[in-house]
Write an enzyme that holds these catalytic residues in place. Structure first.
Site, short mmCIF file in Angstrom:
data_model
loop_
_atom_site.label_atom_id
_atom_site.label_comp_id
_atom_site.label_asym_id
_atom_site.label_seq_id
_atom_site.Cartn_x
_atom_site.Cartn_y
_atom_site.Cartn_z
N SER A 9 -16.93 -0.14 -12.38
CA SER A 9 -16.89 -1.17 -11.34
C SER A 9 -17.00 -2.54 -11.97
O SER A 9 -18.00 -2.89 -12.58
CB SER A 9 -18.04 -0.96 -10.36
OG SER A 9 -18.04 -2.03 -9.44
N HIS A 34 -12.40 -0.07 -10.67
CA HIS A 34 -12.93 -0.15 -9.30
C HIS A 34 -13.26 -1.62 -9.03
O HIS A 34 -14.03 -2.25 -9.77
CB HIS A 34 -14.17 0.72 -9.15
CG HIS A 34 -14.73 0.75 -7.76
ND1 HIS A 34 -14.23 1.57 -6.77
CD2 HIS A 34 -15.73 0.04 -7.18
CE1 HIS A 34 -14.91 1.38 -5.65
NE2 HIS A 34 -15.83 0.45 -5.87
N ASP A 36 -14.61 -4.39 -6.29
CA ASP A 36 -15.39 -4.57 -5.06
C ASP A 36 -15.14 -5.95 -4.45
O ASP A 36 -15.48 -6.97 -5.05
CB ASP A 36 -16.88 -4.45 -5.37
CG ASP A 36 -17.27 -3.02 -5.72
OD1 ASP A 36 -16.94 -2.11 -4.96
OD2 ASP A 36 -17.92 -2.84 -6.77
N MET A 38 -16.23 -8.29 -1.40
CA MET A 38 -17.28 -8.45 -0.37
C MET A 38 -17.14 -9.80 0.32
O MET A 38 -16.92 -10.81 -0.35
CB MET A 38 -18.66 -8.38 -1.01
CG MET A 38 -18.89 -7.14 -1.84
SD MET A 38 -20.51 -7.21 -2.63
CE MET A 38 -20.50 -5.69 -3.57
N HIS A 67 -11.95 -1.67 -3.28
CA HIS A 67 -12.92 -1.28 -2.26
C HIS A 67 -13.23 -2.52 -1.42
O HIS A 67 -13.94 -3.42 -1.87
CB HIS A 67 -14.18 -0.75 -2.97
CG HIS A 67 -15.31 -0.40 -2.08
ND1 HIS A 67 -16.59 -0.16 -2.54
CD2 HIS A 67 -15.37 -0.22 -0.72
CE1 HIS A 67 -17.38 0.13 -1.53
NE2 HIS A 67 -16.68 0.09 -0.41
N MET A 69 -15.13 -4.41 1.25
CA MET A 69 -16.33 -4.44 2.09
C MET A 69 -16.23 -5.70 2.94
O MET A 69 -16.96 -6.69 2.73
CB MET A 69 -17.58 -4.44 1.20
CG MET A 69 -17.87 -3.07 0.62
SD MET A 69 -18.91 -3.12 -0.86
CE MET A 69 -17.64 -3.43 -2.09
N MET A 138 -20.47 6.20 -0.05
CA MET A 138 -21.40 5.21 -0.60
C MET A 138 -22.75 5.90 -0.86
O MET A 138 -23.36 6.45 0.05
CB MET A 138 -21.60 4.05 0.38
CG MET A 138 -20.37 3.17 0.57
SD MET A 138 -19.63 2.55 -0.96
CE MET A 138 -21.02 1.67 -1.70
N ASP A 176 -19.79 6.23 -5.00
CA ASP A 176 -19.93 4.82 -5.38
C ASP A 176 -21.36 4.32 -5.18
O ASP A 176 -21.82 4.18 -4.04
CB ASP A 176 -18.95 3.98 -4.54
CG ASP A 176 -18.88 2.54 -5.00
OD1 ASP A 176 -19.44 2.22 -6.06
OD2 ASP A 176 -18.27 1.73 -4.27
C1 DX5 Z 1 -21.68 -1.57 -4.10
C2 DX5 Z 1 -20.33 -1.45 -4.74
C3 DX5 Z 1 -20.33 -0.58 -5.96
C4 DX5 Z 1 -21.11 -1.15 -7.11
C5 DX5 Z 1 -21.56 -0.01 -7.98
O1 DX5 Z 1 -21.55 -2.24 -2.90
O2 DX5 Z 1 -19.40 -0.91 -3.84
O3 DX5 Z 1 -19.00 -0.31 -6.39
O4 DX5 Z 1 -20.37 -2.05 -7.88
O5 DX5 Z 1 -22.44 -0.51 -8.93
P1 DX5 Z 1 -23.57 0.38 -9.59
O6 DX5 Z 1 -22.86 1.46 -10.36
O7 DX5 Z 1 -24.29 -0.61 -10.46
O8 DX5 Z 1 -24.44 0.93 -8.50
ZN ZN Z 2 -17.45 -0.15 -4.64
#
Ligand code: DX5
Ligand code: ZN
Length: 220
Positions: A9, A34, A36, A38, A67, A69, A138, A176
């Site tokens: 990630s 991956h 993220d 947000m 991903h 969010m 999640m 994840d």
């Molecule tokens: C959390 C993200 C994850 C995060 C995982 O909201 O969706 O993808 O980056 O990070 P670790 O592996 O540090 O929990």
């Molecule tokens: Zn994620």
């Protein structure tokens, strides 16, 4: 058992050295990137947006797993396709018309993923599982990297695997949040196909070695 894929990630990467970290993933045994996204509304944090993804995509040589969010993800499906996303995952909790959203993602040539928050039961996918390419379970509450793995995820993987088999679906199961060498093997044994790992990879002193070891443990 098929091969477990590892998806570092990028949220945990060093953004001052982003190209270096993307190249590290390219050269490593990792399978996917991956990414993220947000929005500060669906989750209590803002990560990064389109310009950063564009830069990552210019250098990334592996599957780009995005991903989202964010609320109302339908507004940005086309944009994420144009930016080079191979898989676009939306949150079940953010979609009023999930079936329509999945079709829209596929119409743009991407694979369609659905993420479930820790509180959301896998049964909500009973009527859409055959339209889904990837289910992202999640294993932390979304919004931040570096959180502790929620143990109930092990049960959810088993429940989801059962649903997929029962429906004759082909969705991959992605885990994840809080993935480490301690939980990787059990997750793989329960039916996980893809393990996302942020902090465990990027906070380690030898990142390619950590990826290689995580992959080996998951596939052992
Ligand atoms: C959390 C993200 C994850 C995060 C995982 O909201 O969706 O993808 O980056 O990070 P670790 O592996 O540090 O929990
Ligand atoms: Zn994620």
């Amino acid at each position: 058992m098929s091969k477990i894929l590892i998806a570092p990630s990028i949220l945990a990467a060093d953004f001052g050295n982003l190209q270096r970290d993307v190249e590290m993933v390219n050269q490593s045994e990792a399978d996917w990137f991956h990414i993220d996204i947000m929005d500060g509304v669906f989750v209590p944090n803002i990560s990064f947006g389109m310009p950063v993804l564009k830069s990552i995509a210019q250098h990334a040589k592996k599957t780009i797993d995005v991903h989202l969010m964010i609320v109302d993800p339908d507004r940005y499906i086309k944009t994420f396709a144009e930016l080079g996303s191979d898989i676009l995952t939306v949150h079940y909790e953010a979609c009023t018309h999930l079936h329509r959203t999945l079709q829209a993602i596929k119409a743009e040539g991407m694979k369609a993923g659905v993420a479930l928050n820790p509180h959301t039961n896998v049964n909500v996918l009973e009527d859409t599982i055959n339209d889904i390419d990837l289910v992202c379970l999640m294993s932390v509450n979304p919004g931040f990297g570096g959180q502790s793995f929620i143990e109930n995820t092990h049960n959810k993987v088993l429940q989801l695997k059962e649903l997929i088999m029962r429906k004759g679906a082909s969705a991959q199961i992605e885990i994840d949040g809080g993935v480490t060498s301690k939980n990787a093997k059990q997750l793989a044994a329960a039916g996980a196909d893809v393990l996302v790992a942020g902090s465990f990879v990027f906070k380690s002193s030898n990142q390619p070695k950590t990826i290689k070891e995580l992959r080996a443990i998951a596939n052992s």
